[in-house]
Scaffold this active site. Structure first.
Site, PDB file in Angstrom:
ATOM      1  N   LYS A   1      -9.901   8.723  -4.386  1.00  0.00           N
ATOM      2  CA  LYS A   1      -8.763   9.540  -3.799  1.00  0.00           C
ATOM      3  C   LYS A   1      -7.810   9.817  -4.661  1.00  0.00           C
ATOM      4  CE  LYS A   1      -6.837   5.453  -1.976  1.00  0.00           C
ATOM      5  NZ  LYS A   1      -5.452   5.199  -2.202  1.00  0.00           N
ATOM      6  N   THR A   2      -7.511   8.663  -5.675  1.00  0.00           N
ATOM      7  CA  THR A   2      -6.550   9.111  -6.665  1.00  0.00           C
ATOM      8  C   THR A   2      -7.026  10.279  -7.570  1.00  0.00           C
ATOM      9  OG1 THR A   2      -6.226   6.753  -6.877  1.00  0.00           O
ATOM     10  CG2 THR A   2      -5.030   8.298  -8.753  1.00  0.00           C
TER      11      THR A   2
ATOM     12  N   ASP B   1      -0.347   9.569   0.266  1.00  0.00           N
ATOM     13  CA  ASP B   1      -1.424   8.435  -0.022  1.00  0.00           C
ATOM     14  C   ASP B   1      -1.344   7.504   1.134  1.00  0.00           C
ATOM     15  OD1 ASP B   1      -3.558   7.445  -1.036  1.00  0.00           O
ATOM     16  OD2 ASP B   1      -2.706   6.628  -2.871  1.00  0.00           O
ATOM     17  N   GLU B   2      -2.461   6.604   1.353  1.00  0.00           N
ATOM     18  CA  GLU B   2      -2.437   5.637   2.354  1.00  0.00           C
ATOM     19  C   GLU B   2      -1.870   5.837   3.443  1.00  0.00           C
ATOM     20  OE1 GLU B   2      -4.243   2.893   1.120  1.00  0.00           O
ATOM     21  OE2 GLU B   2      -3.746   2.726  -0.895  1.00  0.00           O
TER      22      GLU B   2
ATOM     23  N   GLN C   1      -8.758   0.715   6.238  1.00  0.00           N
ATOM     24  CA  GLN C   1      -8.344  -0.032   5.377  1.00  0.00           C
ATOM     25  C   GLN C   1      -6.483  -0.315   5.762  1.00  0.00           C
ATOM     26  OE1 GLN C   1      -8.772   0.333   0.926  1.00  0.00           O
ATOM     27  NE2 GLN C   1     -10.135   2.234   1.758  1.00  0.00           N
TER      28      GLN C   1
END
Length: 746
Positions: free
Chosen positions: A33-34, A219-220, A250
């Site tokens: 994903k990065t 992100d996240e 997650q």
DNA sequence: CGACCAGGAAACGGC
DNA sequence: TTCCTGGTCG
């Protein structure tokens, strides 16, 4: 040859090419994903003809932000110094720093961390005469933080307060907000709440940022809270160019106010293009199989199935011991054996709670393995560092009551609690700063003459340093400060830890120097910039890609989020630790524990070990413990030969301490396993005995002398799961077999 | 005021 | 086991 689009898999490319509108990237663990975020960033710059500052990319840690910037720079060949790649908190801080007047704050406001907030709560409760033995600052601050995460104001909180504790919390909350404002201070939540308020109250400013940030990425996303969702909503409300990346599997920060619903809500409210990333580039198939089996038990999750081209893989090493000390030592021994194949920096040891780190640390020390612990007692939480930082804060903001209270008698100046309160009252009545009150301490009644002299001197020093904030370099500033207050003399003689503490202070000076010389040196950095940078500093930010010292990494599973290691040990895979006993009564929390375990498993690239112990020391008492139920969700064929280590020479103990004693002594090993169960259900022991696991299969009825009758739910080579009629589901190891009897079905 | 001690509580995770 | 608080005494 296109460096931005080549080398991406089909789904990754899809996510990158979906430039406009709303996009939800469901990025499984290790799915790159990065890579997607950085390539998408670069793609937007190129295709949409944007400048670096036109994209806001929000990350979870400063470390992740730094890495992304680096990769974006490499991809685009442009400097990323103006790029908005930051954590939510750092982004919010930036907005406030540019517009402090919109919230009625001066430019020299300070940021309080959770510890500072707790101190304030204590001080408030003292003022409000709240019994601090009944009401603890910890839980109250926790409730206040959760309220702020969910954007609940003191007024709203008060209105809904039903119980006594909620009413107390409401009053502390109200006063807490006042106190922050009086001190020109912001807590972590304010770094999000204030920008939201600024945007709402100042449409022009919002418009300015909407013009600036044409595209946004987060992100996240599964670990964002309500305030963060609101922030996003405002920023993207005009153009809706928003891409969020997350994985509901997650989500492990519910306890910190993260709202897993955000990811579902985003899907509902924004009707985004959904791009699932399921190809994993990190782990072996075997590790993924284990992980999938752990997480697919959670109802309502977004269905994902991770896969990899790395078929097969080494089996999971299981380590079972009687004592934590043995567990730690076997891990250390295994690390040694691995050193033929792996560098220490490729190995990580995870644990659920920080308190587990001590035993592991001692084992590493004894085995002479270089290690590094993340988290725990953090550098900036040490007394000596907080002292110096409080001084700096008070100089920056002479109205900072918290800082003043802390340092007014450090080193001792003959001002105790009484004198301290008098000085605070005096400053408030006269409307002067605490630094000014130091210089006028002669007018405060009841302060000793000798003290007045010292306080006057101190006030003079702080005043002069305040005048030169902008002129002196940060390093010189700190050096002069430490010198003028004779902190070295004070801390070195503090107690037997004094010399170590002084070294920490020197370390602080070093980090100021590093800060001063880091990044863009053309911009003049001040000590104010330094203080802001450390407040948002996370321990994990220090983990370097190529740690010069070859160290094994020890950290909590929470800290391991987003990281990967060729070899991972998950230690303390015991019931009560993971899942943690505090989660036992909440299905939501149990699910989060499961996800946490999933996160731990998916950090491993090549080889995974799990260890558990038959007993653990809890507050100095030796308590028998069971293996984690999560172990049973992993099919037995994925486990390697279990390594059991139960008999070892006694550990050398400090004289007089003795060896830990079982508070509930386990019976003789023959009758009782290492894992004992509370509960007494009698019952005749009829039926045939069981000598091996292979004699049991799901559906079989069995009887245990203490737990009574039950039905076998699952059996693996090393562990079985039995649903007892009276006691529910229990996990047990092979040494239980001797006490089990096979009986006829009901 | 502050050093010292006893007793009780406690640590799940952390930007 | 370690940390913190509240009490006592010089």
């Amino acid at each position: 040859m296109d460096p931005i689009l080549d080398g991406l898999n089909e789904k990754q490319r899809e996510a990158v090419l979906a430039a406009d509108g709303s996009v939800l990237v469901l990025a499984g663990a290790g799915s790159g994903k990065t890579r997607v975020i950085t390539h998408r960033f670069a793609y937007l710059i190129r295709e949409k003809n944007l400048k670096m500052e036109n994209i806001l990319a929000v990350t979870f840690t400063n470390k992740a932000a730094g890495e992304m910037k680096e990769r974006i720079a490499r991809l685009t060949g442009e400097s990323t110094s103006r790029a908005w790649v930051r954590t939510f908190h750092a982004t919010g801080l930036m907005i406030i720093r540019r517009n402090p007047e919109t919230i009625g704050y001066p430019h020299n406001f300070v940021i309080y961390d959770a510890d500072d907030s707790k101190d304030i709560a204590g001080s408030i409760m003292h003022d409000l005469k709240i019994n601090t033995t009944v009401y603890k600052t910890g839980p109250i601050m926790h409730a206040i933080f959760r309220a702020k995460d969910n954007m609940i104001t003191p007024g709203e909180y008060e209105k809904d307060a039903a119980t006594e504790i909620e009413k107390v919390t409401a009053s502390v909350y109200r006063e807490y907000e006042n106190r922050l404002r009086e001190n020109f201070a912001l807590d972590f939540n304010d770094l999000l709440l204030m920008p939201i308020r600024i945007f709402r109250d100042n449409p022009r400013l919002l418009e300015y940022y909407q013009d600036l940030w044409r595209y946004m990425m987060i992100d996240e996303f599964q670990d964002t809270n309500i305030a963060q969702f609101q922030f996003m909503k405002l920023v993207v409300s005009r153009d809706r160019h928003i891409c969020v990346v997350g994985d509901d599997d997650q989500s492990i920060y519910g306890w910190r106010g993260a709202n897993i619903e955000n990811i579902y809500k985003f899907k509902r409210d924004y009707s985004p293009a959904v791009v699932p990333l399921e190809q994993n580039y990190r782990s072996t198939q075997l590790i993924l199989d284990a992980a999938n089996n752990v997480v697919n038990k959670i109802p309502g999750r977004m269905e994902k199935r991770l896969w990899t081209s790395r078929s097969g893989g080494e089996k999971i090493g299981l380590i079972e011991t009687m004592r934590e000390t043995d567990e730690a030592r076997v891990i250390a021994e295994t690390v040694r054996e691995l050193s033929a194949k792996y560098k220490n920096s490729e190995i990580a040891i995870f644990y659920r709670t920080n308190s587990q780190s001590r035993v592991l640390e001692e084992a590493m020390l004894r085995a002479n393995i270089p290690y590094r612990i993340f988290g725990g007692q953090k550098f900036y939480e040490r007394k000596e560092i907080k002292d110096v930082v409080a001084y700096i804060r008070l100089i920056i903001n002479p109205f900072d009551r918290q800082a003043f209270e802390r340092i007014v008698n450090i080193p001792a100046r003959g001002v105790g609690n009484v004198g301290r309160q008098k000085m605070i009252a005096y400053a408030k009545e006269s409307g002067i700063s605490y630094v000014e009150s130091l210089m006028k301490s002669g007018e405060v009644s009841g302060i000793q003459r000798e003290s007045v002299r010292k306080l006057n001197d101190l006030g003079q020093v702080l005043f002069e340093l305040n005048q030169s904030l902008e002129q002196i370099t940060p390093t010189n500033f700190v050096k002069i400060l430490i010198d003028s207050i004779e902190y070295k003399k004070y801390i070195r003689e503090f107690d037997e830890t004094g010399p170590d503490r002084w070294e920490n202070v020197e370390e602080l000076v070093n980090s100021v120097k590093e800060f001063e010389e880091s990044g863009d040196t053309s911009e003049k950095k001040t000590i104010v910039d330094f203080i802001n940078s450390i407040t948002l500093h996370a321990d994990i930010d220090d983990l370097k890609e190529e740690e010069e010292r070859e160290t094994v990494s020890l950290m909590t599973i929470h800290n391991a989020k987003g990281l990967e290691f060729p070899v991972v040990f998950i230690s303390g895979v015991n019931d009560g630790l993971i899942p943690h006993s505090n989660s036992r009564h909440s299905p939501e929390q149990m699910e989060e524990e499961r996800r946490l375990f999933y996160v731990a498993v998916t950090r491993a690239k090549d080889k995974l070990y799990m260890s558990f112990s038959g007993s653990r020391l809890v507050y100095g008492d030796l308590i028998p413990t069971k293996p984690s139920v999560f172990l049973l969700d992993i099919p037995s064929e994925l486990y390697d030969e279990i390594r059991t280590h139960s008999t070892y020479e006694p550990q050398r103990r400090t004289p007089g301490k003795g060896v830990g004693k079982f508070t509930n002594p386990p019976a003789a090993p023959k009758e009782e396993p290492a894992y004992t169960y509370e509960g007494k259900v009698g019952g005749a022991e009829k039926g045939s005995s069981v000598s091996g696991m292979d004699e049991l299969k799901p559906g079989d009825r069995v009887r245990h002398p203490n737990l009574g009758a039950g039905t076998v739910k699952s059996v693996s080579a090393k562990l079985m799961q039995i649903e007892f009629d009276n006691w529910g589901l229990r996990a047990m190891g092979g040494n239980f077999l001797s006490s089990l009897r096979k009986i006829e079905a009901k």
